[in-house]
Design a protein around this motif. Structure first.
Motif, PDB file in Angstrom:
ATOM      1  N   THR A   1       0.834  -1.207   0.000  1.00  0.00           N
ATOM      2  CA  THR A   1       0.000   0.000   0.000  1.00  0.00           C
ATOM      3  C   THR A   1       0.865   1.252   0.000  1.00  0.00           C
ATOM      4  OG1 THR A   1      -1.734  -1.159   1.222  1.00  0.00           O
ATOM      5  CG2 THR A   1      -1.842   1.243   1.196  1.00  0.00           C
ATOM      6  N   LEU A   2       1.890   1.264   0.818  1.00  0.00           N
ATOM      7  CA  LEU A   2       2.765   2.430   0.903  1.00  0.00           C
ATOM      8  C   LEU A   2       3.508   2.660  -0.406  1.00  0.00           C
ATOM      9  CD1 LEU A   2       4.050   1.835   4.520  1.00  0.00           C
ATOM     10  CD2 LEU A   2       2.769   3.846   3.756  1.00  0.00           C
ATOM     11  N   ASP A   3       3.925   1.590  -1.076  1.00  0.00           N
ATOM     12  CA  ASP A   3       4.564   1.741  -2.381  1.00  0.00           C
ATOM     13  C   ASP A   3       3.607   2.398  -3.378  1.00  0.00           C
ATOM     14  OD1 ASP A   3       7.023   0.724  -1.694  1.00  0.00           O
ATOM     15  OD2 ASP A   3       6.608  -1.310  -2.408  1.00  0.00           O
ATOM     16  N   GLU A   4       2.346   1.977  -3.370  1.00  0.00           N
ATOM     17  CA  GLU A   4       1.354   2.577  -4.256  1.00  0.00           C
ATOM     18  C   GLU A   4       1.151   4.049  -3.923  1.00  0.00           C
ATOM     19  OE1 GLU A   4      -2.145   0.294  -3.722  1.00  0.00           O
ATOM     20  OE2 GLU A   4      -1.336  -1.534  -4.642  1.00  0.00           O
ATOM     21  N   MET A   5       1.105   4.379  -2.636  1.00  0.00           N
ATOM     22  CA  MET A   5       0.875   5.755  -2.220  1.00  0.00           C
ATOM     23  C   MET A   5       2.020   6.673  -2.625  1.00  0.00           C
ATOM     24  SD  MET A   5      -0.773   4.826   1.503  1.00  0.00           S
ATOM     25  CE  MET A   5      -0.586   6.465   2.216  1.00  0.00           C
ATOM     26  N   ARG A   6       3.228   6.153  -2.596  1.00  0.00           N
ATOM     27  CA  ARG A   6       4.383   6.981  -2.990  1.00  0.00           C
ATOM     28  C   ARG A   6       4.305   7.395  -4.453  1.00  0.00           C
ATOM     29  NH1 ARG A   6       6.984   2.753   0.137  1.00  0.00           N
ATOM     30  NH2 ARG A   6       7.526   3.572   2.202  1.00  0.00           N
ATOM     31  N   GLY A   7       3.669   6.574  -5.257  1.00  0.00           N
ATOM     32  CA  GLY A   7       3.600   6.874  -6.683  1.00  0.00           C
ATOM     33  C   GLY A   7       2.297   7.502  -7.132  1.00  0.00           C
ATOM     34  N   ASP A   8       1.391   7.794  -6.187  1.00  0.00           N
ATOM     35  CA  ASP A   8       0.061   8.276  -6.578  1.00  0.00           C
ATOM     36  C   ASP A   8      -0.479   9.227  -5.513  1.00  0.00           C
ATOM     37  OD1 ASP A   8      -2.488   8.691  -7.482  1.00  0.00           O
ATOM     38  OD2 ASP A   8      -3.141   6.595  -7.336  1.00  0.00           O
ATOM     39  N   GLU A   9      -0.400  10.520  -5.777  1.00  0.00           N
ATOM     40  CA  GLU A   9      -0.886  11.500  -4.811  1.00  0.00           C
ATOM     41  C   GLU A   9      -2.394  11.407  -4.617  1.00  0.00           C
ATOM     42  OE1 GLU A   9       0.337  15.407  -5.757  1.00  0.00           O
ATOM     43  OE2 GLU A   9       2.495  14.993  -5.572  1.00  0.00           O
ATOM     44  N   ALA A  10      -3.093  10.823  -5.588  1.00  0.00           N
ATOM     45  CA  ALA A  10      -4.549  10.695  -5.485  1.00  0.00           C
ATOM     46  C   ALA A  10      -4.973   9.320  -4.964  1.00  0.00           C
ATOM     47  CB  ALA A  10      -5.186  10.948  -6.848  1.00  0.00           C
ATOM     48  N   HIS A  11      -4.049   8.550  -4.446  1.00  0.00           N
ATOM     49  CA  HIS A  11      -4.381   7.227  -3.939  1.00  0.00           C
ATOM     50  C   HIS A  11      -5.474   7.343  -2.876  1.00  0.00           C
ATOM     51  CE1 HIS A  11      -3.946   3.316  -1.937  1.00  0.00           C
ATOM     52  NE2 HIS A  11      -3.297   2.911  -3.003  1.00  0.00           N
TER      53      HIS A  11
ATOM     54  N   VAL B   1       8.272 -27.301   7.725  1.00  0.00           N
ATOM     55  CA  VAL B   1       7.427 -26.482   6.867  1.00  0.00           C
ATOM     56  C   VAL B   1       8.159 -25.185   6.547  1.00  0.00           C
ATOM     57  CG1 VAL B   1       5.274 -27.471   7.704  1.00  0.00           C
ATOM     58  CG2 VAL B   1       6.202 -25.445   8.808  1.00  0.00           C
ATOM     59  N   LEU B   2       7.812 -24.608   5.412  1.00  0.00           N
ATOM     60  CA  LEU B   2       8.509 -23.435   4.903  1.00  0.00           C
ATOM     61  C   LEU B   2       7.599 -22.219   4.916  1.00  0.00           C
ATOM     62  CD1 LEU B   2      11.102 -22.338   3.375  1.00  0.00           C
ATOM     63  CD2 LEU B   2       9.864 -22.890   1.265  1.00  0.00           C
ATOM     64  N   ASN B   3       8.158 -21.064   5.271  1.00  0.00           N
ATOM     65  CA  ASN B   3       7.483 -19.777   5.096  1.00  0.00           C
ATOM     66  C   ASN B   3       8.296 -18.941   4.118  1.00  0.00           C
ATOM     67  OD1 ASN B   3       5.671 -17.440   5.878  1.00  0.00           O
ATOM     68  ND2 ASN B   3       7.655 -16.623   6.480  1.00  0.00           N
ATOM     69  N   VAL B   4       7.617 -18.359   3.136  1.00  0.00           N
ATOM     70  CA  VAL B   4       8.262 -17.466   2.170  1.00  0.00           C
ATOM     71  C   VAL B   4       7.471 -16.172   2.117  1.00  0.00           C
ATOM     72  CG1 VAL B   4       8.981 -17.119  -0.217  1.00  0.00           C
ATOM     73  CG2 VAL B   4       9.114 -19.408   0.797  1.00  0.00           C
ATOM     74  N   ALA B   5       8.087 -15.065   2.495  1.00  0.00           N
ATOM     75  CA  ALA B   5       7.414 -13.771   2.498  1.00  0.00           C
ATOM     76  C   ALA B   5       7.226 -13.249   1.079  1.00  0.00           C
ATOM     77  CB  ALA B   5       8.219 -12.765   3.323  1.00  0.00           C
ATOM     78  N   ARG B   6       6.214 -12.441   0.897  1.00  0.00           N
ATOM     79  CA  ARG B   6       6.063 -11.722  -0.352  1.00  0.00           C
ATOM     80  C   ARG B   6       7.166 -10.674  -0.454  1.00  0.00           C
ATOM     81  NH1 ARG B   6      -0.086  -9.898  -0.236  1.00  0.00           N
ATOM     82  NH2 ARG B   6       0.554  -8.869  -2.151  1.00  0.00           N
ATOM     83  N   ASP B   7       7.437 -10.217  -1.686  1.00  0.00           N
ATOM     84  CA  ASP B   7       8.563  -9.311  -1.918  1.00  0.00           C
ATOM     85  C   ASP B   7       8.543  -8.096  -0.993  1.00  0.00           C
ATOM     86  OD1 ASP B   7       9.370 -10.982  -3.944  1.00  0.00           O
ATOM     87  OD2 ASP B   7       8.541  -9.746  -5.558  1.00  0.00           O
ATOM     88  N   SER B   8       7.400  -7.417  -0.943  1.00  0.00           N
ATOM     89  CA  SER B   8       7.325  -6.169  -0.182  1.00  0.00           C
ATOM     90  C   SER B   8       7.509  -6.409   1.303  1.00  0.00           C
ATOM     91  CB  SER B   8       5.985  -5.472  -0.447  1.00  0.00           C
ATOM     92  OG  SER B   8       4.906  -6.334  -0.141  1.00  0.00           O
ATOM     93  N   MET B   9       6.926  -7.486   1.822  1.00  0.00           N
ATOM     94  CA  MET B   9       7.045  -7.775   3.249  1.00  0.00           C
ATOM     95  C   MET B   9       8.467  -8.182   3.616  1.00  0.00           C
ATOM     96  SD  MET B   9       3.423  -9.607   4.153  1.00  0.00           S
ATOM     97  CE  MET B   9       1.890  -8.668   4.061  1.00  0.00           C
ATOM     98  N   ALA B  10       9.125  -8.920   2.734  1.00  0.00           N
ATOM     99  CA  ALA B  10      10.512  -9.294   2.988  1.00  0.00           C
ATOM    100  C   ALA B  10      11.409  -8.058   3.002  1.00  0.00           C
ATOM    101  CB  ALA B  10      10.979 -10.283   1.925  1.00  0.00           C
ATOM    102  N   GLU B  11      11.119  -7.102   2.126  1.00  0.00           N
ATOM    103  CA  GLU B  11      11.940  -5.894   2.039  1.00  0.00           C
ATOM    104  C   GLU B  11      11.793  -5.026   3.282  1.00  0.00           C
ATOM    105  OE1 GLU B  11      12.434  -1.957  -0.854  1.00  0.00           O
ATOM    106  OE2 GLU B  11      11.248  -3.674  -1.513  1.00  0.00           O
TER     107      GLU B  11
END
Length: 363
Positions: free
Chosen positions: A120-130, A255-265
């Protein structure tokens, strides 16, 4: 307080990984005396794949995913003391957020609950009208699924009055050790829906180790994997309902856990399956991300992997005795420090604090 919660689904985990999170948090709030109404659209075949029927601790309103259905549930927002819009509903997200703010009673608390804050924050950084960015001045609080200090600082930087992470946790009544199930017997099992911002990491942390260990058995559950090319020692079993999660987690060696890209970052974002696996006393291997030690101790309660080679090396050296010891230690830790009862206490405290502030202003 009467809480109106507009989210993806409480009843179904089908293409809806937040289901157990919602159940845990809202059940804990109900046990503290709050009255919960959960509004979910009839969309994405979720109602045809229910894991549970409406629980006794919440009123669930399933509405048609139509303009008329939307108008009907928004009309009820004005009756609540707290209105909550979660992201990721999948239909009418903008209209729901704008609608609950517009329809909320003057005394009501207005909350945005972000279960995918980094994205969500990544989207907001690129869209002032988010829509979330435009809504922040009208909101009393942002709760997030995780993200720690980086997410809190980012939301405050966008103008949020306050932001409090409410992390995933364990409901011991739902997730607990059970007898192994032959359906899920394997050396490494992984459960997640196939999503674009996770797929490359799944290839690295799951499929690469599987290819390098052809004599070991790998199991992948979740939607979307049926047409994914995989090594011959990987079995894809499709959607696994929440009622089978304990057996899925408790039957494999690990068992394995793999984070999504944004959450891992961003880090500080343990997925629901981290606590569900620990609750089942599973030996968890997770991709390494910042903040994991706040939840589980590396090498004692969880095994960390920087890449697929690390996963393969963990599996090659892991014995049933050590896997059992790690799983038992993880179970003890989450039962002590990471339950939804404890998370619910945080939300309850914040809501009461905000409500007291509203009363003071009104006086």
């Amino acid at each position: 307080m009467n809480i109106a919660f507009y989210g993806s689904s409480l009843l179904s985990s089908y293409w809806n990984g937040a289901a157990t999170y919602y159940r845990g948090i809202l059940k804990a709030l109900a046990e503290r005396g709050h009255c919960i109404t959960f509004y979910e659209p009839d969309a994405f075949d979720r109602q045809q794949h229910r894991d549970i029927e409406p629980p006794e601790w919440a009123r669930v309103v399933v509405y048609p995913a139509t303009p008329e259905g939307l108008a009907g549930v928004l009309a009820e927002a004005g009756e609540a003391d707290v209105v909550v819009k979660a992201n990721g509903v999948g239909v009418y997200d903008r209209e729901l957020l704008e609608g609950v703010i517009a329809r909320a009673a003057p005394h009501a608390l207005k909350i945005f609950w972000d279960v995918d804050a980094a994205a969500t924050l990544d989207e907001m950084r690129g869209d002032e009208a988010h829509p979330v960015r435009r809504a922040l001045p009208h909101l009393d609080m942002v709760f997030t699924y995780g993200g720690g200090p980086p997410v809190v600082e980012a939301y405050r930087g966008f103008g949020a009055r306050d932001c409090v992470p409410i992390y995933n946790a364990l409901d011991p009544a739902t997730h607990h050790p059970v007898a192994p199930d032959p359906r899920f017997a394997s050396d490494l099992a992984f459960l997640a829906n196939r999503l674009p911002d996770r797929e490359a990491r799944v290839e690295e942390f799951f499929l690469k180790p599987a290819a390098s260990l052809p004599e070991r058995r790998f199991l992948i559950g979740g939607n979307g994997w049926a047409d994914k090319p995989m090594p011959g020692n990987v079995t894809a079993i499709g959607h696994v309902g929440t009622g089978a999660h304990n057996a899925f987690n408790g039957s494999p060696l690990a068992v394995l856990n793999v984070a999504r890209d944004s959450m891992a970052e961003v880090g500080f974002s343990p997925a629901t399956r981290v606590f569900e696996a620990a609750g089942a006393a599973a030996c968890l291997i997770t991709d390494a991300w910042e903040g994991i030690e706040l939840f589980l101790a590396p090498d004692e309660e969880v095994l960390l992997a920087r890449d697929g080679q690390d996963v393969a090396e963990h599996l090659a050296s892991l014995t049933p005795d050590r896997a059992g010891a790690i799983g038992r230690a993880a179970l003890e830790r989450v039962q002590r420090e990471h339950t939804y009862d404890l998370r619910g206490a945080i939300v309850d405290r914040e809501l009461r604090r905000l409500a007291a502030g509203v009363r003071e202003v009104a006086a």
